[in-house]
Design a protein around this motif. Structure first.
Motif, PDB file in Angstrom:
ATOM      1  N   ARG A   9      -8.794 -23.528  -2.270  1.00  0.00           N
ATOM      2  CA  ARG A   9      -9.111 -22.110  -2.138  1.00  0.00           C
ATOM      3  C   ARG A   9      -8.943 -21.454  -3.500  1.00  0.00           C
ATOM      4  O   ARG A   9      -7.934 -21.652  -4.181  1.00  0.00           O
ATOM      5  N   LEU A  10      -9.937 -20.667  -3.887  1.00  0.00           N
ATOM      6  CA  LEU A  10      -9.879 -19.963  -5.166  1.00  0.00           C
ATOM      7  C   LEU A  10      -9.527 -18.501  -4.943  1.00  0.00           C
ATOM      8  O   LEU A  10      -9.911 -17.915  -3.931  1.00  0.00           O
ATOM      9  N   TYR A  11      -8.795 -17.931  -5.892  1.00  0.00           N
ATOM     10  CA  TYR A  11      -8.515 -16.498  -5.853  1.00  0.00           C
ATOM     11  C   TYR A  11      -9.014 -15.865  -7.149  1.00  0.00           C
ATOM     12  O   TYR A  11      -8.218 -15.591  -8.043  1.00  0.00           O
ATOM     13  N   PRO A  12     -10.335 -15.677  -7.261  1.00  0.00           N
ATOM     14  CA  PRO A  12     -10.870 -15.130  -8.510  1.00  0.00           C
ATOM     15  C   PRO A  12     -10.540 -13.646  -8.641  1.00  0.00           C
ATOM     16  O   PRO A  12     -10.389 -12.953  -7.631  1.00  0.00           O
ATOM     17  N   ASP A  13     -10.390 -13.160  -9.898  1.00  0.00           N
ATOM     18  CA  ASP A  13     -10.269 -11.706 -10.062  1.00  0.00           C
ATOM     19  C   ASP A  13     -11.672 -11.108  -9.967  1.00  0.00           C
ATOM     20  O   ASP A  13     -12.651 -11.832  -9.778  1.00  0.00           O
ATOM     21  N   GLU A  18     -17.490 -11.707  -9.617  1.00  0.00           N
ATOM     22  CA  GLU A  18     -18.829 -11.235  -9.988  1.00  0.00           C
ATOM     23  C   GLU A  18     -19.627 -12.356 -10.646  1.00  0.00           C
ATOM     24  O   GLU A  18     -20.810 -12.536 -10.369  1.00  0.00           O
ATOM     25  N   TYR A  19     -18.944 -13.087 -11.525  1.00  0.00           N
ATOM     26  CA  TYR A  19     -19.604 -14.212 -12.197  1.00  0.00           C
ATOM     27  C   TYR A  19     -20.062 -15.251 -11.180  1.00  0.00           C
ATOM     28  O   TYR A  19     -21.192 -15.746 -11.235  1.00  0.00           O
ATOM     29  N   PHE A  20     -19.184 -15.578 -10.212  1.00  0.00           N
ATOM     30  CA  PHE A  20     -19.554 -16.552  -9.188  1.00  0.00           C
ATOM     31  C   PHE A  20     -20.792 -16.078  -8.427  1.00  0.00           C
ATOM     32  O   PHE A  20     -21.741 -16.820  -8.226  1.00  0.00           O
ATOM     33  N   ASN A  21     -20.745 -14.797  -8.015  1.00  0.00           N
ATOM     34  CA  ASN A  21     -21.873 -14.274  -7.249  1.00  0.00           C
ATOM     35  C   ASN A  21     -23.165 -14.353  -8.052  1.00  0.00           C
ATOM     36  O   ASN A  21     -24.238 -14.624  -7.507  1.00  0.00           O
ATOM     37  N   LYS A  22     -23.044 -14.113  -9.348  1.00  0.00           N
ATOM     38  CA  LYS A  22     -24.214 -14.200 -10.220  1.00  0.00           C
ATOM     39  C   LYS A  22     -24.752 -15.635 -10.235  1.00  0.00           C
ATOM     40  O   LYS A  22     -25.961 -15.864 -10.140  1.00  0.00           O
ATOM     41  N   CYS A  23     -23.837 -16.584 -10.341  1.00  0.00           N
ATOM     42  CA  CYS A  23     -24.254 -17.999 -10.365  1.00  0.00           C
ATOM     43  C   CYS A  23     -24.905 -18.405  -9.040  1.00  0.00           C
ATOM     44  O   CYS A  23     -25.916 -19.111  -9.039  1.00  0.00           O
ATOM     45  N   PHE A  24     -24.333 -17.942  -7.912  1.00  0.00           N
ATOM     46  CA  PHE A  24     -24.943 -18.255  -6.615  1.00  0.00           C
ATOM     47  C   PHE A  24     -26.367 -17.723  -6.590  1.00  0.00           C
ATOM     48  O   PHE A  24     -27.300 -18.400  -6.184  1.00  0.00           O
ATOM     49  N   GLY A  25     -26.510 -16.469  -7.037  1.00  0.00           N
ATOM     50  CA  GLY A  25     -27.823 -15.817  -7.019  1.00  0.00           C
ATOM     51  C   GLY A  25     -28.814 -16.543  -7.908  1.00  0.00           C
ATOM     52  O   GLY A  25     -29.955 -16.772  -7.509  1.00  0.00           O
ATOM     53  N   TYR A 128     -10.019 -20.442 -16.623  1.00  0.00           N
ATOM     54  CA  TYR A 128      -9.088 -20.714 -15.529  1.00  0.00           C
ATOM     55  C   TYR A 128      -9.202 -19.688 -14.406  1.00  0.00           C
ATOM     56  O   TYR A 128      -9.158 -18.492 -14.640  1.00  0.00           O
ATOM     57  N   VAL A 129      -9.353 -20.190 -13.182  1.00  0.00           N
ATOM     58  CA  VAL A 129      -9.410 -19.333 -11.998  1.00  0.00           C
ATOM     59  C   VAL A 129      -8.219 -19.706 -11.129  1.00  0.00           C
ATOM     60  O   VAL A 129      -7.952 -20.885 -10.882  1.00  0.00           O
TER      61      VAL A 129
END
Ligand code: ZN
Length: 393
Positions: A9-13, A18-25, A128-129
């Motif tokens: 499980r990740l707990y991104p700030d 936002e970066y993850f969501n961008k990559c998914f998109g 690091y996440v």
């Protein structure tokens, strides 16, 4: 080499999320773009078009902000999907949807760009996440890739794929005869074993399902209220577009979260059940059942489709392998339910799934269908062990 994935499980700030969501998109976007071009090319020339993500980066500069390896992996996945299509193994590759498709991207480890530390996971481009490392990656293993995903309830996970050298494999054990277990898949129960005990899915799963049905009913009433009329082809005309109905969207999300919870609970239960068996037995004998075929035949449909026996089997297999134990899969055509486990005679009339109990015409033993089948599987499994020269004491 053994490949194994560990999911954390990740707990991104906020910035990382936002970066993850961008990559998914971007991963979804590039999939759809490349798919469109390849499909058009195929329809006109009947040939495969070779495309790379680089070609799109000038027209769509936002793609440069995403992890470039994520885009490269999309290209590989899409090529695989087209290969399967050309070889007629599957249908055409499909477009990915923002609403329905799983939000995820996969990146590769290049000299330590992906790493697991005590309390975080290092990923390319963002570093690091924060993560909960509930389990360590085995020593001496090499990280190949990482897949970041987001669930409908907004949780982030990272699945790290590792390669463990073959010499770290557990040595095979000597099987004790009393620790060989036959497992018969049963549609009424989850399974019945050769000692006569059964495993049923816990009742709280049913409770969750009731909750789900209620929520789904509510949603359909909400949608119904938003329909002004049905046109000739039974296509509803909405008073307002569904995207604008915030309460309907909220209800949809609620349903998705219940689905997620049910699947988590089932997953957890499968892990616990398979762990119990894997720790107490030396060898497990299963039938290679065709779950799809079984759901189609008869009216076992629902019970078979959703109780995750396949999932359970996969968990059991790797848990046994980890300890150097055996999982024996008996051929689908082995008549496990038709043989009398006491005298060994075959009774074809029992083939009918409706027969739950029967009496052997030769030795007169009264059999429970499922237990008898499980005992037969166990006997067959021991035979297989002997023919493969595996020591049984
Ligand atoms: Zn008999």
């Amino acid at each position: 080499m053994i490949q194994r994935a560990y999911k954390y499980r990740l707990y991104p700030d906020q910035a990382q999320a936002e970066y993850f969501n961008k990559c998914f998109g971007c991963a979804r976007f590039i999939w759809n773009k490349m798919l469109e071009d390849k499909q058009n090319y195929y329809d006109t020339y009947h040939k495969n078009l070779y495309v790379t993500p680089a070609k799109y980066k000038n027209d769509f500069p936002f793609l440069k902000e995403a992890d470039s390896l994520a885009l490269a992996n999309v290209q590989l996945d899409l090529n695989g999907a087209f290969r399967a299509f050309f070889e007629k193994r599957t249908g055409r590759p499909k477009y990915k949807s923002k609403k329905r498709s799983r939000a995820s991207y996969t990146t590769n480890n290049q000299n330590g760009t992906v790493a697991v530390t005590d309390r975080s996971i290092r990923l390319p481009k963002i570093g690091y996440v924060r993560a909960v490392i509930h389990r360590e990656i085995p020593e001496g293993s090499k990280i190949k890739s990482a897949t970041v995903s987001r669930t409908v309830s907004g949780k982030y996970y990272c699945s790290v794929l590792c390669e463990i050298p073959a010499d770290k494999k557990a040595p095979l054990i000597i099987v004790e005869n009393t620790k060989v277990l036959g497992l018969d898949y049963s549609s009424g129960h989850f399974y019945v074993d050769s000692q006569g005990s059964t495993a049923d899915e816990p009742h709280w799963l049913r409770v969750q399902e009731r909750k789900l049905r209620r929520a789904q009913r509510k949603l359909s009433r909400m949608i119904e209220a938003n329909i002004s009329c049905y046109t000739g082809r039974r296509v509803p005309v909405y008073k307002r577009p569904l995207e604008e109905c915030r309460n309907i969207q909220k209800q949809r999300k609620k349903i998705a979260v219940i689905h997620e919870r049910i699947s988590n609970q089932r997953d957890n239960w499968c892990h616990q059940e398979s762990r119990k068996i894997a720790n107490s037995c030396d060898a497990v004998v299963l039938e290679d059942i065709d779950l799809k075929g079984l759901a189609g035949a008869l009216r076992l449909g629902k019970a078979t489709n959703d109780n995750g026996f396949g999932q359970f089997r996969r968990y059991l297999e790797y848990k046994m392998e980890e300890q150097g134990k055996y999982v024996i899969v008996v051929d689908r055509f082995f008549p496990s339910s038709q043989i009398c486990s006491v005298c060994g005679c075959k009774e074809p009339t029992v083939k009918d799934l409706k027969v739950r109990r029967w009496v052997c015409p030769q030795c007169g033993t009264e059999h429970d269908r499922d237990i008898n089948a499980a005992v037969n599987l166990r006997n067959e499994g021991i035979r297989v062990l002997y023919t493969n020269k595996i020591q049984v004491i």
